[in-house]
Design an enzyme around this catalytic site. Structure first.
Site, PDB file in Angstrom:
ATOM      1  N   ASN A  98       0.852  -1.335  -0.404  1.00 28.24           N
ATOM      2  CA  ASN A  98      -0.096   0.124  -0.269  1.00 28.24           C
ATOM      3  C   ASN A  98       1.035   1.398   0.037  1.00 28.24           C
ATOM      4  O   ASN A  98       0.580   2.320  -0.725  1.00 28.24           O
ATOM      5  CB  ASN A  98      -1.052  -0.247   1.400  1.00 28.24           C
ATOM      6  CG  ASN A  98      -2.194  -0.960   1.238  1.00 28.24           C
ATOM      7  OD1 ASN A  98      -2.306  -1.621  -0.011  1.00 28.24           O
ATOM      8  ND2 ASN A  98      -2.906  -1.091   2.225  1.00 28.24           N
ATOM      9  N   ARG A 430     -11.711  -4.487 -13.515  1.00 31.47           N
ATOM     10  CA  ARG A 430     -10.264  -5.539 -13.408  1.00 31.47           C
ATOM     11  C   ARG A 430     -10.844  -7.064 -13.172  1.00 31.47           C
ATOM     12  O   ARG A 430     -11.724  -7.259 -12.552  1.00 31.47           O
ATOM     13  CB  ARG A 430      -9.885  -4.957 -11.822  1.00 31.47           C
ATOM     14  CG  ARG A 430      -9.410  -3.753 -11.778  1.00 31.47           C
ATOM     15  CD  ARG A 430      -8.875  -3.469 -10.483  1.00 31.47           C
ATOM     16  NE  ARG A 430      -8.602  -2.022 -10.027  1.00 31.47           N
ATOM     17  CZ  ARG A 430      -7.725  -1.409 -10.287  1.00 31.47           C
ATOM     18  NH1 ARG A 430      -6.622  -2.167 -11.295  1.00 31.47           N
ATOM     19  NH2 ARG A 430      -7.525  -0.060 -10.211  1.00 31.47           N
ATOM     20  N   ARG A 460      -6.099   1.397 -13.146  1.00 30.92           N
ATOM     21  CA  ARG A 460      -4.525   1.527 -12.772  1.00 30.92           C
ATOM     22  C   ARG A 460      -3.788   0.229 -12.438  1.00 30.92           C
ATOM     23  O   ARG A 460      -4.293  -0.472 -11.666  1.00 30.92           O
ATOM     24  CB  ARG A 460      -4.534   2.586 -11.634  1.00 30.92           C
ATOM     25  CG  ARG A 460      -3.024   2.945 -10.958  1.00 30.92           C
ATOM     26  CD  ARG A 460      -3.017   4.000 -10.117  1.00 30.92           C
ATOM     27  NE  ARG A 460      -3.520   5.167 -10.582  1.00 30.92           N
ATOM     28  CZ  ARG A 460      -4.162   6.291  -9.848  1.00 30.92           C
ATOM     29  NH1 ARG A 460      -4.362   5.877  -8.673  1.00 30.92           N
ATOM     30  NH2 ARG A 460      -4.364   7.333 -10.456  1.00 30.92           N
ATOM     31  N   HIS A 490     -16.329   2.754 -14.767  1.00 32.50           N
ATOM     32  CA  HIS A 490     -16.085   2.111 -13.385  1.00 32.50           C
ATOM     33  C   HIS A 490     -17.261   1.373 -13.156  1.00 32.50           C
ATOM     34  O   HIS A 490     -17.211   0.679 -11.838  1.00 32.50           O
ATOM     35  CB  HIS A 490     -15.680   3.143 -12.331  1.00 32.50           C
ATOM     36  CG  HIS A 490     -15.189   2.494 -10.989  1.00 32.50           C
ATOM     37  ND1 HIS A 490     -15.954   2.591  -9.943  1.00 32.50           N
ATOM     38  CD2 HIS A 490     -14.010   1.808 -10.843  1.00 32.50           C
ATOM     39  CE1 HIS A 490     -15.165   1.939  -9.001  1.00 32.50           C
ATOM     40  NE2 HIS A 490     -14.175   1.617  -9.559  1.00 32.50           N
ATOM     41  N   TYR A 523     -12.676  -9.589  -0.944  1.00 34.78           N
ATOM     42  CA  TYR A 523     -13.274  -8.457  -0.807  1.00 34.78           C
ATOM     43  C   TYR A 523     -14.762  -8.511  -0.503  1.00 34.78           C
ATOM     44  O   TYR A 523     -15.450  -9.527  -1.286  1.00 34.78           O
ATOM     45  CB  TYR A 523     -13.314  -7.457  -2.297  1.00 34.78           C
ATOM     46  CG  TYR A 523     -11.928  -6.727  -2.766  1.00 34.78           C
ATOM     47  CD1 TYR A 523     -10.845  -7.620  -2.188  1.00 34.78           C
ATOM     48  CD2 TYR A 523     -11.870  -6.113  -3.796  1.00 34.78           C
ATOM     49  CE1 TYR A 523      -9.456  -7.012  -2.449  1.00 34.78           C
ATOM     50  CE2 TYR A 523     -10.512  -5.683  -4.130  1.00 34.78           C
ATOM     51  CZ  TYR A 523      -9.268  -6.046  -3.496  1.00 34.78           C
ATOM     52  OH  TYR A 523      -8.108  -5.569  -3.957  1.00 34.78           O
ATOM     53  N   ARG A 619     -14.089   2.963   4.979  1.00 36.82           N
ATOM     54  CA  ARG A 619     -12.909   2.332   5.225  1.00 36.82           C
ATOM     55  C   ARG A 619     -11.499   2.974   5.082  1.00 36.82           C
ATOM     56  O   ARG A 619     -10.755   2.809   6.126  1.00 36.82           O
ATOM     57  CB  ARG A 619     -12.838   1.217   4.123  1.00 36.82           C
ATOM     58  CG  ARG A 619     -11.792   0.096   4.531  1.00 36.82           C
ATOM     59  CD  ARG A 619     -11.442  -0.767   2.971  1.00 36.82           C
ATOM     60  NE  ARG A 619     -10.676   0.119   2.083  1.00 36.82           N
ATOM     61  CZ  ARG A 619     -10.858  -0.146   0.804  1.00 36.82           C
ATOM     62  NH1 ARG A 619     -11.574  -0.928   0.109  1.00 36.82           N
ATOM     63  NH2 ARG A 619     -10.016   0.629  -0.080  1.00 36.82           N
ATOM     64  N   HIS A 647     -15.397  -3.316   0.818  1.00 43.42           N
ATOM     65  CA  HIS A 647     -15.297  -2.903  -0.669  1.00 43.42           C
ATOM     66  C   HIS A 647     -16.807  -2.373  -1.135  1.00 43.42           C
ATOM     67  O   HIS A 647     -17.122  -1.649  -1.894  1.00 43.42           O
ATOM     68  CB  HIS A 647     -14.659  -3.599  -1.468  1.00 43.42           C
ATOM     69  CG  HIS A 647     -14.401  -3.112  -2.982  1.00 43.42           C
ATOM     70  ND1 HIS A 647     -15.183  -3.224  -3.888  1.00 43.42           N
ATOM     71  CD2 HIS A 647     -13.280  -2.307  -3.207  1.00 43.42           C
ATOM     72  CE1 HIS A 647     -14.627  -2.638  -4.789  1.00 43.42           C
ATOM     73  NE2 HIS A 647     -13.505  -2.077  -4.514  1.00 43.42           N
TER      74      HIS A 647
END
Length: 741
Positions: A98, A430, A460, A490, A523, A619, A647
């Site tokens: 991270n 993704r 990304r 998205h 997630y 979060r 998530h």
């Protein structure tokens, strides 16, 4: 990602999180603002006429510092004995990963602002140079803690359990011989020493690669005097090497670091020279991919060009062995155009995230979370009935990972082979080129279905993989489009057209997370299957907007960005505020990953001022300051950090006794509201909406994995008091929906 304090570390750090009892209501000593929290079951304070500038900088936290706070909460999990030992190590490595991304993207962005003299203050009043200084101070402190936790706690505890990292000083003669042979056969043939002299300038080093700077004395074969050399560690080699069982102690797993092997055998790479010192280092570079959407005619080709240069962006951080001499450290800082605040001296491997391989290499289930089998709703358990028949009867809501992701894959697989299915539309952000999702879409195209896939190439760090899956789908005959240039796609949605009894019927899937079977096990996300005519028609129109051209059409049920989502959320929050102003009960719960968008924050402040009880489960980064008298005293902010990455984006509004639940692909951020294509969808089935509310209540009573955000910006770990049982929301949901394997 969880907690407890190492008592040897500083308790005075402004970023240090302090555990308190579950019911504690006191603010940290010296806090500039009084905390006023609203308890569960107590009505929020009624409307108070307050003349407050809701845009005042002191009402906001800095988004970068807030992000850093989240990473620190992840690091705290390495100290939490409620997590199995290998998972505690995993949290420490996740913190490292991270932090890498934080420097590659966030710090790089701040440096870019400074370089182009964009010194305007953020919403909280921080200017870029000041912000870099604060980030440096916080990051240095917690990187030092990270290595203390690794060296003083985790490595010794793992050794007690038979998982050992052997230092060179502890190698036996037989181990030394094996290491020497490994070096000769596996490392020496692929490593390339680079001497530094006028004809050999400092090499361009790949982002985050492991390297060594070596001090030499003596003359080489060409008569050149010794000086400095660079040893790039081969990226193809693992950073941890397992020793053969016959060289290990009984019932133990022994490993050596690649860096230790290179250190021990560096003399062989410089024959006839004397090594005065060898020090590992790693450079982190700017990894933010930028494409000028106004100048690009072919997005895929432009991305391919950008990806090749991405590994060599400007330097933003230098990690180096703690024993490296100051003059060598200064030499490298000059090479990379970095300052002293960008230098991080570390007591251990400089590339900790590469140690994640240990988790899969060590077969020690006793040191890991117990496995589980995701559950399924009753209607899906038989597996014999068509999913279309089930969805047509009623909406189906899945809560991953507690409930299986497999019905999403099964619906696509069934669609690919169903002769009545005519068309499939899908967004992919993704996913992975070899996923069951992509394979089913390719199979559907080969079977003659009209398959249209909207792939977001600019996801990304997944750009290369998305280019690969785009090619795979195109080869199968699918229509692949890349959305709208100025807006990332998205949204997570699927639309299926099926002929039934001579007419066309729509089916849709909407989700809060990606179509990725692996992350669906890690997630938390919601998946909604529906045949609701209005909702499915709205999904169809969003797909038409993405693939075609024209004015926005009337979408009646969905809230979608960049058109209606922001205003729709403002109206939903304002509706609760109006109810509270009339003396009605008013309550909202917002659960998302990030809260940074100023207008939404101000709407929540106004709701609090009106007397709305606002429970926020955020979060990660949160720019809203809770507990400010007269402004946000009715707002409570919590962060859940546990076994699974929270998530889910889901929102609950009391609505004067007619409650509404919404789920979304979007966070409460500027980019999600204005620069992305997003969907926010209502949970129309009342039973499912009530279930969402119940799930949110489970999170609100968590006293084991939740952290309260205080008025001064620190996060306080909730711990159960003696009379209250420990409650973990994730464990509760796991045992409610899943079966233990």
């Amino acid at each position: 990602m969880h907690e407890t304090q190492d008592e040897r570390l500083s308790a005075d750090s402004p970023t240090q999180d302090r555990p308190v009892s579950d019911m504690s209501d006191s603010s940290p000593e010296g806090s500039p603002l009084r905390v006023n929290r609203t308890r569960r079951g107590v009505r929020a304070k009624p409307a108070v006429p307050v003349e407050t500038n809701l845009a005042a900088p002191e009402l906001y936290f800095n988004r970068e510092l807030s992000t850093l706070q989240f990473h620190i909460r992840v690091l705290e999990q390495a100290l939490d004995p409620s997590h199995p030992l290998l998972n505690r190590l995993m949290f420490l490595l996740i913190f490292s990963s991270n932090l890498d991304e934080f420097f590659e993207i966030r710090v790089a962005g701040i440096k870019h602002r400074i370089a182009f003299q964009h010194e305007e203050a953020d919403i909280d009043g921080h200017r870029p140079s000041q912000l870099l200084d604060e980030i440096s101070a916080i990051a240095h402190h917690h990187v030092e803690r990270q290595y203390q936790i690794l060296n003083d706690i985790l490595i010794p505890e793992l050794a007690k359990k038979g998982v050992r990292f052997l230092q060179r000083s502890r190698w036996t003669e037989k181990q030394k011989q094996w290491v020497k042979q490994y070096f000769e056969s596996e490392i020496k043939p692929v490593i390339s020493p680079i001497g530094l002299d006028p004809s050999h300038p400092f090499p361009r080093l790949v982002n985050k690669s492991l390297n060594f700077i070596v001090e030499l004395s003596g003359q080489d074969v060409f008569g050149r005097e010794g000086g400095l050399a660079i040893l790039p560690a081969p990226r193809s080699l693992p950073r941890l090497i397992r020793l053969p069982p016959e060289l290990c102690e009984e019932a133990s797993d022994d490993f050596v670091f690649l860096s230790s092997i290179i250190h021990a055998n560096a003399d062989d790479l410089f024959p006839g020279m004397t090594i005065k010192g060898s020090y590992q280092f790693r450079l982190t570079r700017n990894a933010d991919l930028t494409v000028d959407t106004e100048e690009v005619s072919d997005l895929a080709s432009a991305l391919k060009g950008e990806l090749s240069a991405l590994r060599y962006g400007a330097g933003v951080r230098l990690e180096i062995a703690s024993n490296c001499p100051p003059e060598l450290a200064e030499f490298m800082l000059n090479q990379f155009k970095l300052g002293e605040r960008d230098l991080y001296r570390v007591d251990g491997p400089v590339n900790l995230s590469r140690l994640m391989q240990l988790i899969s290499e060590v077969e020690r289930p006793d040191l890991l979370y117990k496995p589980f089998v995701p559950g399924l709703p009753k209607g899906l358990r038989s597996g014999n009935e068509s999913l279309f028949d089930l969805i047509r009867q009623e909406d189906v809501l899945l809560h991953h990972p507690f409930q299986s992701f497999s019905p999403v894959e099964s619906l696509l697989s069934e669609s690919a082979h169903d002769p009545n299915v005519l068309a499939i539309r899908q967004t992919l952000y993704r996913t992975g080129a070899d996923s069951p999702i992509v394979n089913a879409l390719a199979e559907a195209a080969r079977n003659g279905k009209e398959v249209t896939v909207v792939i977001e190439l600019r996801a990304r760090f997944d750009e290369a993989e998305n280019l690969a899956l785009a090619s795979k789908l195109q080869e199968a005959g699918a229509i692949v489009i890349y959305g709208v240039m100025a807006y990332k796609t998205h949204a997570k949605m699927m639309h299926i057209v099926r002929r039934e009894n001579g007419t066309l019927r729509y089916y849709a899937h909407l989700g809060t997370g990606n179509y990725h079977s692996k992350t669906a096990k890690l997630y938390t996300d919601y998946s909604l299957f529906t045949a609701n005519v209005t909702l499915c028609e709205d999904v169809n129109m969003v797909f038409q907007q993405l693939s075609g051209m024209g004015k926005a059409r009337n979408i009646s049920t969905l809230l979608h960005a960049p058109f209606a989502l922001h205003n729709g959320l403002l109206q939903l929050i304002a509706r609760e505020a109006k109810a509270a102003a009339r003396g009605k009960k008013a309550h909202l719960i917002i659960k998302c990953n990030s809260l940074t968008e100023p207008e939404l924050i101000r709407a929540l402040y106004r709701a609090s001022q009106a007397g709305v009880r606002c429970d926020l489960l955020i979060r990660g980064m949160c720019c809203l300051r809770p507990g400010v008298p007269g402004v946000s005293e009715n707002i409570r902010v919590r962060s859940i950090v546990g076994r699974f990455l929270e998530h889910t984006r889901v929102f609950y509004f009391h609505n004067e006794g007619q409650p509404e639940a919404w789920a979304s692909s979007a966070d409460f951020m500027e980019r999600n509201m204005f620069q992305r294509v997003e969907t926010c969808f209502p949970i129309l089935d009342k039973k499912l909406a009530q279930r969402v509310r119940k799930d949110l209540e489970t999170y609100m009573v968590d006293n084991s994995q939740s952290w309260d955000l205080t008025v001064d910006g620190t996060y306080v770990k909730r711990t159960p008091i003696k009379e209250v049982a420990a409650i973990s929301a994730q464990e509760t949901l796991l045992y409610t929906h899943a079966a233990q394997a």
